[in-house]
Design an enzyme around this catalytic site. Structure first.
Site, short mmCIF file in Angstrom:
data_model
loop_
_atom_site.label_atom_id
_atom_site.label_comp_id
_atom_site.label_asym_id
_atom_site.label_seq_id
_atom_site.Cartn_x
_atom_site.Cartn_y
_atom_site.Cartn_z
N SER A 94 0.82 -1.21 0.00
CA SER A 94 0.00 0.00 0.00
C SER A 94 0.86 1.26 0.00
CB SER A 94 -0.93 -0.01 1.22
OG SER A 94 -1.75 -1.16 1.22
N HIS A 130 0.46 4.60 4.27
CA HIS A 130 -0.13 5.27 3.11
C HIS A 130 0.34 6.72 3.01
CE1 HIS A 130 -3.75 2.25 3.33
NE2 HIS A 130 -2.59 1.67 3.09
#
Length: 385
Positions: A250, A302
């Site tokens: 991610s 993220h």
């Protein structure tokens, strides 16, 4: 004026002089050949046929060539073509088509992630700890079956299996296993996690690799993934979650989203529909962030990957500005001033992105590994330098 009517005797091939025939100057020219001066009727300005001095003799014998082969018509002359001008206008050269690469690294990364996830499930071996009835699809996949849903909502292996294969654990990273910052990028917590990351990688990565090549794309992908791993470790330290294990691509995928945003800014003049490009990018980022909060993902990775990729995009994802044509595509007869490959704003943003990337990674590694403690453990010979 008169014209003699020439008659030929076929027996002795002689010509007799008939009586004079007077014609008007405006009469049409005769249709016979003049055999005396080898011309076509020998018309003068009055339209009459010329006479020859041998007519005074009364007779003139024709040769076979004169009788059977009339003289050829006069040659036709064509005016020479006008000279070419010394200088002429030519249209400006068109820029060459944009170079497009065939993406192969993105499909390879997806295959590697899928292969690593299968290996995770093989090492997990849920039936060795639980019965096949308890494991998800235990009777179908056997050793590759998933953990019970009430224990692992991601439909995947346990946290201990991920940690043993190189999952991100802050305590292990600080105590000499820094390689986990890289290996955790290729591991996933479950089928749902792997599915969302694969879709997002295809949506963002294929265009970037097609426009900039596998070498730039791969470098940004890896560095963004490491940046997300460092941010994830720093978040664990702040929340005091020492036993938490994280994994997944991610951070690297969000780094590609940040690089897409910076690429849109530095190559602003090359986009025709800028509003659509911005909306698609924001939609992708918003969906991934929403899923991160909904599914309890590691949003620190993220954010860290997005920031790292945003600065890296200014450095690696830069295109020639609009109107640039390489000198090898400009003909020699064109005297035009070529456009610069990059403008001042692109150079400025590239320097800013390079400085920002170095500062972010230096600060992240400094906070994670505690530079002061590392210096204290170094030998005196190294400290003096």
């Amino acid at each position: 004026m008169y014209i003699p009517n020439l008659t030929v005797n076929p027996t002795n091939k002689t010509r007799s002089l008939p009586p004079k025939i007077y014609i008007s100057p405006f009469s049409p020219p005769p249709t016979t050949w003049c055999t005396f001066c080898s011309c076509h009727h020998c018309r003068n300005s009055f339209g009459a046929v010329c006479t020859y001095s041998s007519f005074a003799a009364g007779r003139y014998r024709l040769t076979s060539k004169e009788m059977y082969y009339p003289p050829a018509p006069p040659p036709m002359y064509y005016a020479p073509p006008p000279p070419l001008p010394t200088q002429f206008y030519a249209p400006p050269p068109l820029p060459p088509p944009q170079r497009r690469h065939s993406p192969w690294l993105v499909p390879l990364i997806c295959l590697v992630n899928l292969g690593m996830f299968v290996y995770e499930m093989y090492k997990n071996n849920c039936p060795s700890r639980n019965s096949k009835d308890t494991c998800m699809l235990g009777h179908v996949f056997g050793r590759l079956s998933f953990e019970p849903f009430d224990q692992v909502h991601w439909i995947g292996p346990t946290a201990e299996t991920i940690r043993s294969l190189g999952g991100l654990d802050r305590n292990l990273v600080v105590h000499g296993q820094a390689w986990r910052l890289f290996t955790s990028i290729w591991l996933h917590g479950g089928v749902i996690h792997l599915l969302f990351n694969t879709i997002s990688l295809d949506f963002v990565g294929l265009r970037l690799e097609r426009d900039f090549g596998y070498h730039r794309f791969g470098l940004v992908y890896l560095l963004s993934g490491v940046g997300g791993s460092v941010a994830s470790c720093l978040h664990i330290v702040q929340e005091n979650l020492q036993s938490t294990v994280s994994a997944g691509a991610s951070g690297a995928i969000f780094g590609l989203c940040g690089a897409s945003l910076s690429e849109l800014i530095t190559n602003w003049t090359l986009y025709d529909d800028k509003f659509a490009a911005i909306m698609l990018l924001l939609l992708n980022v918003g969906v991934n962030i929403g899923l991160g909060f909904l599914l309890n993902m590691d949003n620190s990775a993220h954010i860290g990957g997005f920031v790292a990729g945003f600065f890296l995009g200014f450095v690696f994802f830069i295109k020639p500005q609009f109107g640039y044509i390489s000198s090898k595509f400009i003909p020699s007869y064109h005297e035009v001033q070529p456009t610069r490959r990059h403008n001042f704003c692109q150079y400025f943003l590239a320097v800013l992105g390079l400085v920002g990337s170095v500062a972010i990674f230096a600060a992240g590694f400094g906070l994670l590994f505690n530079i002061k403690e590392i210096k204290e453990k170094l030998p005196d010979s190294v400290k003096s330098h």
